[in-house]
Design a protein around this motif. Structure first.
Motif, PDB file in Angstrom:
ATOM      1  N   LEU A  84      44.101  42.122  32.528  1.00 17.63           N
ATOM      2  CA  LEU A  84      43.325  41.005  33.055  1.00 17.63           C
ATOM      3  C   LEU A  84      43.015  41.322  34.505  1.00 17.63           C
ATOM      4  CD1 LEU A  84      45.051  37.753  31.767  1.00 17.63           C
ATOM      5  CD2 LEU A  84      42.741  38.520  31.276  1.00 17.63           C
ATOM      6  N   VAL A  85      41.762  41.151  34.911  1.00 20.72           N
ATOM      7  CA  VAL A  85      41.337  41.435  36.287  1.00 20.72           C
ATOM      8  C   VAL A  85      40.973  40.110  36.954  1.00 20.72           C
ATOM      9  CG1 VAL A  85      39.706  42.664  37.748  1.00 20.72           C
ATOM     10  CG2 VAL A  85      40.440  43.673  35.584  1.00 20.72           C
ATOM     11  N   TYR A  86      41.711  39.767  38.002  1.00 17.72           N
ATOM     12  CA  TYR A  86      41.468  38.557  38.776  1.00 17.72           C
ATOM     13  C   TYR A  86      40.791  38.963  40.082  1.00 17.72           C
ATOM     14  CZ  TYR A  86      44.880  36.242  35.751  1.00 17.72           C
ATOM     15  OH  TYR A  86      45.559  35.721  34.678  1.00 17.72           O
ATOM     16  N   LYS A  87      39.539  38.541  40.293  1.00 20.67           N
ATOM     17  CA  LYS A  87      38.870  38.765  41.580  1.00 20.67           C
ATOM     18  C   LYS A  87      39.211  37.569  42.452  1.00 20.67           C
ATOM     19  CE  LYS A  87      35.387  41.730  39.752  1.00 20.67           C
ATOM     20  NZ  LYS A  87      34.011  41.972  39.404  1.00 20.67           N
ATOM     21  N   ILE A 129      37.824  35.908  36.275  1.00 15.70           N
ATOM     22  CA  ILE A 129      38.882  36.533  35.471  1.00 15.70           C
ATOM     23  C   ILE A 129      38.180  37.285  34.350  1.00 15.70           C
ATOM     24  CG2 ILE A 129      40.922  36.181  34.048  1.00 15.70           C
ATOM     25  CD1 ILE A 129      41.266  33.453  35.464  1.00 15.70           C
ATOM     26  N   ASP A 130      38.420  38.587  34.265  1.00 16.30           N
ATOM     27  CA  ASP A 130      37.805  39.433  33.251  1.00 16.30           C
ATOM     28  C   ASP A 130      38.878  40.243  32.533  1.00 16.30           C
ATOM     29  OD1 ASP A 130      35.085  38.760  33.939  1.00 16.30           O
ATOM     30  OD2 ASP A 130      35.289  40.080  35.681  1.00 16.30           O
ATOM     31  N   MET A 131      38.525  40.758  31.354  1.00 22.06           N
ATOM     32  CA  MET A 131      39.402  41.644  30.593  1.00 22.06           C
ATOM     33  C   MET A 131      38.775  43.032  30.632  1.00 22.06           C
ATOM     34  SD  MET A 131      42.127  41.731  28.545  1.00 22.06           S
ATOM     35  CE  MET A 131      42.370  40.249  27.623  1.00 22.06           C
ATOM     36  N   GLU A 132      39.599  44.056  30.865  1.00 21.86           N
ATOM     37  CA  GLU A 132      39.105  45.436  30.826  1.00 21.86           C
ATOM     38  C   GLU A 132      40.217  46.351  30.360  1.00 21.86           C
ATOM     39  OE1 GLU A 132      39.640  47.449  35.202  1.00 21.86           O
ATOM     40  OE2 GLU A 132      37.852  46.235  34.900  1.00 21.86           O
ATOM     41  N   LYS A 133      39.855  47.615  30.118  1.00 21.29           N
ATOM     42  CA  LYS A 133      40.839  48.623  29.728  1.00 21.29           C
ATOM     43  C   LYS A 133      41.064  49.539  30.922  1.00 21.29           C
ATOM     44  CE  LYS A 133      40.534  48.947  24.778  1.00 21.29           C
ATOM     45  NZ  LYS A 133      41.871  48.900  24.257  1.00 21.29           N
ATOM     46  N   LEU A 134      42.322  49.759  31.250  1.00 22.02           N
ATOM     47  CA  LEU A 134      42.714  50.661  32.330  1.00 22.02           C
ATOM     48  C   LEU A 134      43.648  51.698  31.720  1.00 22.02           C
ATOM     49  CD1 LEU A 134      42.723  51.260  35.416  1.00 22.02           C
ATOM     50  CD2 LEU A 134      44.721  49.799  35.574  1.00 22.02           C
ATOM     51  N   SER A 146      41.181  37.136  58.704  1.00 19.29           N
ATOM     52  CA  SER A 146      39.894  37.549  58.159  1.00 19.29           C
ATOM     53  C   SER A 146      39.844  37.251  56.662  1.00 19.29           C
ATOM     54  CB  SER A 146      39.709  39.047  58.398  1.00 19.29           C
ATOM     55  OG  SER A 146      38.529  39.504  57.805  1.00 19.29           O
ATOM     56  N   GLU A 147      38.720  36.723  56.187  1.00 21.52           N
ATOM     57  CA  GLU A 147      38.578  36.432  54.757  1.00 21.52           C
ATOM     58  C   GLU A 147      38.326  37.743  54.014  1.00 21.52           C
ATOM     59  OE1 GLU A 147      35.189  34.129  52.600  1.00 21.52           O
ATOM     60  OE2 GLU A 147      36.640  32.677  53.388  1.00 21.52           O
ATOM     61  N   ARG A 148      39.140  38.008  52.985  1.00 23.62           N
ATOM     62  CA  ARG A 148      39.065  39.271  52.250  1.00 23.62           C
ATOM     63  C   ARG A 148      38.918  39.014  50.767  1.00 23.62           C
ATOM     64  NH1 ARG A 148      41.515  43.743  55.019  1.00 23.62           N
ATOM     65  NH2 ARG A 148      40.722  44.840  53.204  1.00 23.62           N
ATOM     66  N   LEU A 149      38.175  39.876  50.093  1.00 22.51           N
ATOM     67  CA  LEU A 149      38.055  39.874  48.641  1.00 22.51           C
ATOM     68  C   LEU A 149      38.854  41.048  48.101  1.00 22.51           C
ATOM     69  CD1 LEU A 149      34.223  39.224  48.262  1.00 22.51           C
ATOM     70  CD2 LEU A 149      36.068  37.581  47.991  1.00 22.51           C
ATOM     71  N   TYR A 150      39.515  40.852  46.973  1.00 23.53           N
ATOM     72  CA  TYR A 150      40.325  41.908  46.370  1.00 23.53           C
ATOM     73  C   TYR A 150      40.514  41.600  44.894  1.00 23.53           C
ATOM     74  CZ  TYR A 150      43.889  38.355  47.156  1.00 23.53           C
ATOM     75  OH  TYR A 150      44.572  37.185  47.167  1.00 23.53           O
ATOM     76  N   GLU A 151      41.097  42.535  44.177  1.00 24.85           N
ATOM     77  CA  GLU A 151      41.374  42.363  42.752  1.00 24.85           C
ATOM     78  C   GLU A 151      42.869  42.493  42.491  1.00 24.85           C
ATOM     79  OE1 GLU A 151      39.085  45.124  40.429  1.00 24.85           O
ATOM     80  OE2 GLU A 151      37.201  44.120  40.916  1.00 24.85           O
ATOM     81  N   LEU A 152      43.356  41.647  41.619  1.00 28.54           N
ATOM     82  CA  LEU A 152      44.706  41.761  41.085  1.00 28.54           C
ATOM     83  C   LEU A 152      44.568  42.040  39.602  1.00 28.54           C
ATOM     84  CD1 LEU A 152      46.320  38.653  42.763  1.00 28.54           C
ATOM     85  CD2 LEU A 152      46.787  41.031  43.324  1.00 28.54           C
ATOM     86  N   LYS A 153      45.299  43.025  39.119  1.00 31.56           N
ATOM     87  CA  LYS A 153      45.235  43.371  37.696  1.00 31.56           C
ATOM     88  C   LYS A 153      46.596  43.140  37.069  1.00 31.56           C
ATOM     89  CE  LYS A 153      41.476  46.600  38.154  1.00 31.56           C
ATOM     90  NZ  LYS A 153      40.846  47.798  37.623  1.00 31.56           N
ATOM     91  N   TYR A 154      46.593  42.495  35.893  1.00 26.88           N
ATOM     92  CA  TYR A 154      47.823  42.264  35.138  1.00 26.88           C
ATOM     93  C   TYR A 154      47.772  43.110  33.881  1.00 26.88           C
ATOM     94  CZ  TYR A 154      51.509  40.111  32.441  1.00 26.88           C
ATOM     95  OH  TYR A 154      52.646  39.910  31.705  1.00 26.88           O
TER      96      TYR A 154
END
Length: 78
Positions: free
Chosen positions: A47-50, A36-41, A58-66
């Motif tokens: 908040l960026v959740y990887k 969980i990271d903080m960034e500016k968009l 299939s196992e997948r990686l992705y990001e959710l941003k709040y």
């Protein structure tokens, strides 16, 4: 998006729905939050959740941003 919040106000995503190309709806269960990271968009704090999930076998990686300013979730890099 379904989340649960701990006593300190930290959000923990559980699952979300996504529309498929054939207009059906899939429910994606979030198996693991890796970071969980903080960034500016676009000047807004997010908040960026990887995350990691099994999607269509299939196992997948992705990001959710709040996004705090709009209280919206954004699916990113699926």
């Amino acid at each position: 998006m379904v989340t649960w919040t701990d006593i300190n106000g930290k959000m923990n995503p559980v699952r979300f729905k996504i529309a498929n190309e054939d207009e059906s709806i899939s429910v994606i269960k979030i198996d693991k939050v890796l970071t969980i990271d903080m960034e500016k968009l676009a000047g807004n704090n997010v908040l960026v959740y990887k995350c990691q999930s099994v999607i269509k076998g299939s196992e997948r990686l992705y990001e959710l941003k709040y996004e705090f300013s709009t209280c919206k979730w954004i699916l990113w890099k699926l």
